[in-house]
Every structure is written in structure tokens, then in C-alpha cells.
Design an enzyme around this catalytic site. Structure first.
Site, short mmCIF file in Angstrom:
data_model
loop_
_atom_site.label_atom_id
_atom_site.label_comp_id
_atom_site.label_asym_id
_atom_site.label_seq_id
_atom_site.Cartn_x
_atom_site.Cartn_y
_atom_site.Cartn_z
N PHE A 17 121.44 56.66 61.43
CA PHE A 17 122.26 56.45 60.24
C PHE A 17 123.60 57.16 60.37
CE2 PHE A 17 117.99 55.59 59.08
CZ PHE A 17 118.06 54.62 58.08
N CYS A 18 124.53 56.74 59.51
CA CYS A 18 125.84 57.37 59.41
C CYS A 18 125.66 58.87 59.24
CB CYS A 18 126.59 56.80 58.20
SG CYS A 18 128.06 57.69 57.73
#
Lengths: 80, 136
Positions: A17-18
């Protein structure tokens, strides 16, 4: 659509994920040589915007953003 | 835009600390130098054994179990790991607050190795005077 250039390095950041994928791309960029093609695989929607923005802002070349099956591929060329 | 970012980490809950790690990552992605000053409850979470009880801030309590389960399932790294990754990408310095460290009798060696130094507020404010500064 297939990308026409063969990457020198593939960064497979799928299912992270970011900001993970962008951090991995920048690490690969720093380790790369000028004219290297780096391909980033990601499933993170923020990265689809953030990575191309970073590539352009950092003065490198965005080769393309491609939808693949279940993920997308962002291809850059290190020009500086 | 300033080319420096300063974060004051006051909170000691993992949601806010994770937000700080993500913002710091955005900072180095934008070629900014990032200085992080950790004080109060943040400092208690950067003690070497401070990671044992992950928690979220008040507004996150109703969703806490659900969110932690999702993060575990998706292998989302904890905030210290995320900050270490960002440190590999750019210039991030992590400072413990001298006042709170003194109060709790903490030395640099009692803190996670990600902490570069223990400094006072004067030094931090001095290095932050031209920075984009956030208090978290």
C-alpha cells in the site's frame, strides 16, 4: 496495450500500500543507470497517480501506464 | 514550496504515527529533507520495547480491531518500519525530545536505532524555521 520497451528492472510492489510502491520505485531509480527502463507493478490506486507525478516532477520520462490483469504497470525511463 | 519538512510527533497512537511516516515518505519523494522531533507520547512509542501495544486515537476506537486486522492481513508495515523505508529513500533525521527523555530518564540507547540524536526544542525550532512544519 503492450509497452514497447523492455524494462531493465521490474519492481513488483503488488499488494503493498501507499507509500510502499513509490518508495520502492525511488529506491530502484537511485540504483539505476541513466537510460535504464524501470517498470513498476502495483495494485495501489494512489500509486497510479503518485508514481507518474513523481516521474514527471523528478524530470524523468514516463513511458506509459498500462492496465494489466488485476494490477497496473507504470514504466519510466531514467533520463537524469 | 519549502524544500524542508518538519514533523513534531506528539501523539503516541499508531494511527497518527503511521500518518506521520506516510507524510515523511511523501516529503522525501518530493526531494525534501525531513526533520522529525518526537516528544511526549510519541517518544514513549519509540522506546526499544514501545511497539508492544498498538493503539489508535480516540476517534478510531470503534474501528480499531477491524483496521488492525485488515492491516495485518494486508501486511501493512508498522510505522517504524515505514519510516525506516523512507529513510532509505531520502534524508530523514529523527530526534528525540531532550526534555521528555530527561523526564523519563531515557538515553539514546533506550530508544529504537531509528532515532539519530536527542536534541532540545531550541535546536529543533532553529533547524525548522524555513520548513513546512506539522504537529501530529
Amino acid at each position: 496495450m503492450e509497452s514497447e520497451v523492455k524494462p531493465s528492472k521490474v519492481v513488483d510492489a503488488r499488494n503493498t500500500f501507499c507509500p510502499g510502491p513509490l518508495m520502492e520505485l525511488i529506491k530502484a531509480y537511485k540504483a539505476a543507470k541513466t537510460d535504464d527502463i524501470i517498470s513498476l507493478y502495483s495494485t495501489d490506486s494512489g500509486t497510479k497517480r503518485d508514481a507518474p507525478a513523481w516521474i514527471k516532477k523528478s524530470g524523468n520520462e514516463l513511458v506509459g501506464v498500462y492496465d494489466r490483469e488485476g494490477y497496473f504497470e507504470i514504466v519510466m525511463k531514467k533520463t537524469k | 514550496m519549502p524544500d524542508k519538512m518538519s514533523l513534531v510527533l506528539f501523539s503516541g497512537t499508531d494511527d497518527k504515527l503511521m500518518a506521520a511516516s506516510i507524510i515523511a515518505s511523501g516529503g522525501v519523494a518530493n526531494d525534501m529533507d525531513v526533520d522529525i522531533f518526537i516528544t511526549f507520547w510519541g517518544l514513549t512509542k519509540i522506546e526499544k520495547d514501545g511497539q508492544k501495544n498498538p493503539d489508535v486515537s480516540f476517534e478510531g476506537q470503534p474501528m480499531k480491531d477491524q483496521v488492525f486486522a485488515l492491516m495485518k492481513k494486508n501486511n501493512v508495515p508498522d510505522w517504524v518500519t515505514m519510516l525506516k523505508n523512507a529513510k532509505e529513500v531520502g534524508n530523514i533525521k529523527v530526534y528525540g525530545c531532550a526534555m521528555f527523555a530527561d523526564l523519563l530518564q531515557l538515553k539514546k540507547e533506550d530508544l529504537d536505532p531509528i532515532v539519530d540524536d536527542i536534541i532540545g526544542v531550541n535546536e529543533f525550532v532553529s533547524m525548522s524555521k524555513d520548513s513546512m512544519t506539522m504537529f501530529i
